[in-house]
Design a protein around this motif. Structure first.
Motif, mmCIF file in Angstrom:
data_model
loop_
_atom_site.group_PDB
_atom_site.id
_atom_site.type_symbol
_atom_site.label_atom_id
_atom_site.label_comp_id
_atom_site.label_asym_id
_atom_site.label_seq_id
_atom_site.Cartn_x
_atom_site.Cartn_y
_atom_site.Cartn_z
ATOM 1 N N ASN A 98 0.834 -1.193 0.000
ATOM 2 C CA ASN A 98 0.000 0.000 0.000
ATOM 3 C C ASN A 98 0.870 1.245 0.000
ATOM 4 N N SER A 99 0.201 2.378 0.021
ATOM 5 C CA SER A 99 0.904 3.650 -0.138
ATOM 6 C C SER A 99 1.730 4.051 1.078
ATOM 7 N N GLU B 68 5.170 4.019 -0.112
ATOM 8 C CA GLU B 68 5.427 5.145 -1.012
ATOM 9 C C GLU B 68 5.602 6.425 -0.199
ATOM 10 N N ASN C 164 -4.443 2.588 -0.839
ATOM 11 C CA ASN C 164 -3.807 3.021 -2.082
ATOM 12 C C ASN C 164 -4.210 4.466 -2.359
ATOM 13 N N LYS D 259 -3.568 7.736 -4.487
ATOM 14 C CA LYS D 259 -2.990 8.059 -5.790
ATOM 15 C C LYS D 259 -1.988 9.193 -5.731
ATOM 16 N N ASN E 40 1.310 8.099 -4.399
ATOM 17 C CA ASN E 40 2.013 7.264 -5.369
ATOM 18 C C ASN E 40 2.643 8.095 -6.483
ATOM 19 N N SER F 71 5.638 9.924 -5.058
ATOM 20 C CA SER F 71 6.677 8.929 -4.793
ATOM 21 C C SER F 71 7.404 8.508 -6.070
#
Length: 360
Positions: free
Chosen positions: A16-17, A20, A277, A279, A282, A285
């Motif tokens: 998962n984020s 990130e 998650n 966005k 991400n 990252s």
């Protein structure tokens, strides 16, 4: 081990984020470190609250590097044989490094008054050979040998794995804790390999780290405070004998017992945090490596921290803390924006085109 591997593959979707977000934090720590070490500050001349702040800020770079490698090892160690070496990913990485190295080189060759000749410009097109980025050079080799490390990790049993990590820890972490005893046969690459193995152990044997988030949060904060306290202790002892002040960074190297412990505890902590998650995290990252390539290019260091931001002039300023935070964030945001432009205007269209040609 076979059952452990099967369980890990089944849980791969749990990525998962949070990791990130940890990448973003790691790069922010590295930028903060470079703000200090390339800002021409004299950190051992005398003790003051500003110097103490800068010394503490300088610890973050080694922590960020450790975390970057640990995150890579945590995910790469479980790749199946068919995906061990992704040459497309390797090429994409190399092209990204060449892109920023050469673009910055061309700009300096045409507009800088410094002694930067045509031979120097040519070297920017071969960054791996010319060692423009020490981290990338070691990371590149680590990626190439990762399939063999993965095979070794899957072949060795848990007890032997522990013994190996303990032996290396004694040679590279415990022994250097004592004055005048250097780490035995250590380099950036060998240290990265060790971190890779540590991350793999954490990933494969998660049952050994079953304590809750509260425990690892508290432990991480305690270790962090111990590092800050170590800097302060050396500073205060420096009032008695200056040799202590010049060794304020005794516990700040990548392989120091405190920085290593903080790196491991932080990775475990974030492995237990599930933020889903997200966005935008991400996306940001995805540009972290670009942030490194832009701001820590050897040609950029003096221009960025000395000529543009004039870090040293704020050594005794009451605004130093706010100025450093603002500067670090500005550099990070600008570099992220530049790399995202490269990703969406150059990289993604090319990758889409290559994918279409491959399917045709």
């Amino acid at each position: 081990m076979a059952m452990q591997i099967k369980n890990i593959k089944a849980n791969n979707k749990l990525r998962n984020s949070s990791f990130e977000l940890l990448r973003i934090i790691s790069m922010l720590l590295i930028v903060a470190h470079h703000f200090v070490v390339h800002g021409k500050f004299d950190l051992t001349a005398s003790f003051s609250k500003n110097i103490f702040f800068l010394q503490s800020l300088s610890m973050f770079g080694k922590l960020g590097v450790n975390l970057f490698v640990l995150i890579s090892g945590y995910f790469s160690c479980t790749l199946p044989p068919s995906k061990h070496i992704n040459f497309r990913k390797l090429l994409k990485l190399e092209l990204e490094v060449i892109f920023f190295s050469s673009i910055i080189g061309i700009i300096f060759y045409n507009f800088s008054s410094s002694d930067f000749d045509f031979i120097d410009l040519l070297k920017t097109f071969t960054p791996l050979r010319s060692n423009c980025y020490w981290f990338y050079r070691s990371y590149f080799v680590l990626y190439l040998i990762s399939p063999f490390l993965n095979s070794f990790i899957k072949a060795i049993d848990k007890t032997e794995f522990r013994k190996l990590l303990l032996t290396i820890s004694i040679l590279w972490i415990i022994l250097p804790f004592f004055p005048n005893i250097p780490a035995i046969e250590i380099s950036n690459l060998t240290w990265f390999i060790f971190l890779y193995l540590c991350a793999a152990y954490i990933r494969y044997y998660q049952d050994d780290f079953q304590r809750n988030i509260s425990f690892y949060s508290s432990f991480t904060i305690i270790v962090f405070l111990l590092i800050i306290l170590s800097v302060l202790s050396f500073d205060l002892l420096g009032k008695w004998k200056k040799i202590f002040l010049s060794n304020y960074d005794y516990f700040l190297p990548m392989n120091s017992i405190l920085i290593f412990t903080l790196s491991i505890s932080t990775l475990i902590l974030f492995s237990k945090i599930d933020i889903g998650n997200i966005k935008w995290i991400n996306i940001i990252s995805s540009a972290t490596f670009g942030v490194y390539l832009i701001h820590d290019n050897k040609l950029m260091r003096n221009l960025l921290w000395v000529k543009i931001f004039k870090n040293q002039s704020y050594t005794n300023s009451n605004k130093l803390i706010l100025y450093s935070i603002a500067t670090i964030l500005i550099v990070y945001i600008l570099c992220t924006f530049i790399d995202l432009i490269r990703i969406y205007i150059l990289e993604k269209p090319i990758l889409i085109l290559l994918s279409r040609n491959k399917t045709d």
